[in-house]
Structure formats: C-alpha cells, structure tokens
Write a protein that holds these residues in place. Sequence first.
Motif, short mmCIF file in Angstrom:
data_model
loop_
_atom_site.label_atom_id
_atom_site.label_comp_id
_atom_site.label_asym_id
_atom_site.label_seq_id
_atom_site.Cartn_x
_atom_site.Cartn_y
_atom_site.Cartn_z
N THR A 5 4.93 -15.26 7.41
CA THR A 5 5.84 -14.12 7.27
C THR A 5 5.11 -12.92 6.67
O THR A 5 5.23 -11.80 7.17
CB THR A 5 7.05 -14.50 6.40
N LEU A 6 4.34 -13.16 5.60
CA LEU A 6 3.59 -12.06 4.98
C LEU A 6 2.49 -11.56 5.89
O LEU A 6 2.27 -10.35 6.00
CB LEU A 6 3.00 -12.50 3.64
N ALA A 33 5.22 -10.35 -1.38
CA ALA A 33 6.58 -10.83 -1.57
C ALA A 33 6.88 -10.86 -3.06
O ALA A 33 6.01 -11.21 -3.87
CB ALA A 33 6.74 -12.24 -1.00
N THR A 34 8.08 -10.46 -3.42
CA THR A 34 8.49 -10.46 -4.82
C THR A 34 9.32 -11.70 -5.12
O THR A 34 9.73 -12.44 -4.22
CB THR A 34 9.33 -9.22 -5.16
N ASP A 35 9.58 -11.90 -6.42
CA ASP A 35 10.40 -13.03 -6.82
C ASP A 35 11.84 -12.90 -6.34
O ASP A 35 12.59 -13.86 -6.33
CB ASP A 35 10.35 -13.21 -8.33
N LYS A 36 12.23 -11.70 -5.91
CA LYS A 36 13.58 -11.48 -5.37
C LYS A 36 13.62 -11.64 -3.84
O LYS A 36 14.65 -11.41 -3.22
CB LYS A 36 14.08 -10.10 -5.77
N GLY A 37 12.48 -11.99 -3.25
CA GLY A 37 12.43 -12.23 -1.81
C GLY A 37 12.20 -11.00 -0.95
O GLY A 37 12.26 -11.08 0.27
N HIS A 38 11.91 -9.88 -1.58
CA HIS A 38 11.65 -8.66 -0.82
C HIS A 38 10.18 -8.58 -0.43
O HIS A 38 9.31 -9.09 -1.13
CB HIS A 38 12.03 -7.42 -1.62
N MET A 63 6.40 -1.51 -4.25
CA MET A 63 7.23 -2.44 -5.01
C MET A 63 7.70 -1.81 -6.31
O MET A 63 8.88 -1.87 -6.65
CB MET A 63 6.44 -3.73 -5.30
N LEU A 64 6.77 -1.20 -7.03
CA LEU A 64 7.12 -0.57 -8.31
C LEU A 64 8.10 0.59 -8.10
O LEU A 64 9.03 0.78 -8.88
CB LEU A 64 5.86 -0.09 -9.03
N THR A 65 7.90 1.36 -7.04
CA THR A 65 8.80 2.47 -6.72
C THR A 65 10.22 1.96 -6.49
O THR A 65 11.19 2.61 -6.86
CB THR A 65 8.29 3.23 -5.48
N VAL A 71 5.23 -10.10 -8.47
CA VAL A 71 4.65 -10.49 -7.18
C VAL A 71 4.60 -12.02 -7.09
O VAL A 71 4.07 -12.67 -7.97
CB VAL A 71 3.22 -9.92 -7.02
N GLU A 72 5.17 -12.56 -6.02
CA GLU A 72 5.07 -14.00 -5.76
C GLU A 72 3.81 -14.32 -4.97
O GLU A 72 3.14 -15.30 -5.24
CB GLU A 72 6.30 -14.48 -4.98
N SER A 73 3.51 -13.49 -3.96
CA SER A 73 2.31 -13.69 -3.15
C SER A 73 1.95 -12.38 -2.47
O SER A 73 2.79 -11.51 -2.30
CB SER A 73 2.53 -14.81 -2.12
#
Length: 129
Positions: A5-6, A33-38, A63-65, A71-73
């Motif tokens: 996916t990434l 990918a973030t811990d929130k799945g985005h 992501m920060l914006t 970050v998960e991966s």
Amino acid sequence: MDFETLYSAALEVLNPRKVSEDVETGGVAAALATDKGHIYRGVCIDTACSLGFCAEHAAIAAMLTAGENRVESIVAVGWDKKVMPPLRELPGAADAAGQPGGSGVSFAGQSRASKGAFAVLLGRIDQGI
C-alpha cells in the motif's frame, strides 16, 4: 499498513521532471503511514543551491501540516521504482523522539533504526524491490 500500500502510494507521486534550468523534482517519492492510518506523500526537490529537500522530508512535512506526528512506517522509491534506504536523519529522529530537544516526530515501536518501520523497508531493499 502493509508495504504494498505504501509502495503504491509513493509510486503514484513519482514523476521525475526538470522544473527549470536549476531545479529538478519527483525523482524520489516517499509515502508514510501514521498511527491513525493516514498516508502522507512527498517528492524530492533538487536544486543548484542548498534549498532542495528529500521526499521523506516532504512526506513528514505534509503529516505535520495535517496535525499528526507519529509515523508507523515509511517507504521511499527512486526514479527506477526501487526502494531506497531511508534518510540518514530519520534514525536520529526516531531515537530523539520524545526526548528533550528531540524532533517531536515519533516512529512507533522502535527504539533503534533497525526496528519497527525501518525493518519493513530494509527487508524490501534486501529483496531488490
């Protein structure tokens, strides 16, 4: 978030091109990918001066914006669609996350760069993807 996916998300923005006489962009793309799945993506900007930056920086900035910071991966791919090693700064950011003077960006489940998010990435590099 699985690797495919990434990897696909990074490929979607991979678009090497010359923007001007002194600027090229899109030769490296990253997706995280973030811990929130985005998923957040970014591309590199290469300039004749020191104002350019890497695709991983661009993805982290996106992501920060958006108000996230975990970050998960993360995956980066080059113009040849092969996975690239992560930025040398990322392991330091992972180790410094949450520490006084640290980056404020945390990489889930890892205390060293060889664990967590980077283990997935490095496994794919070994496979030549």
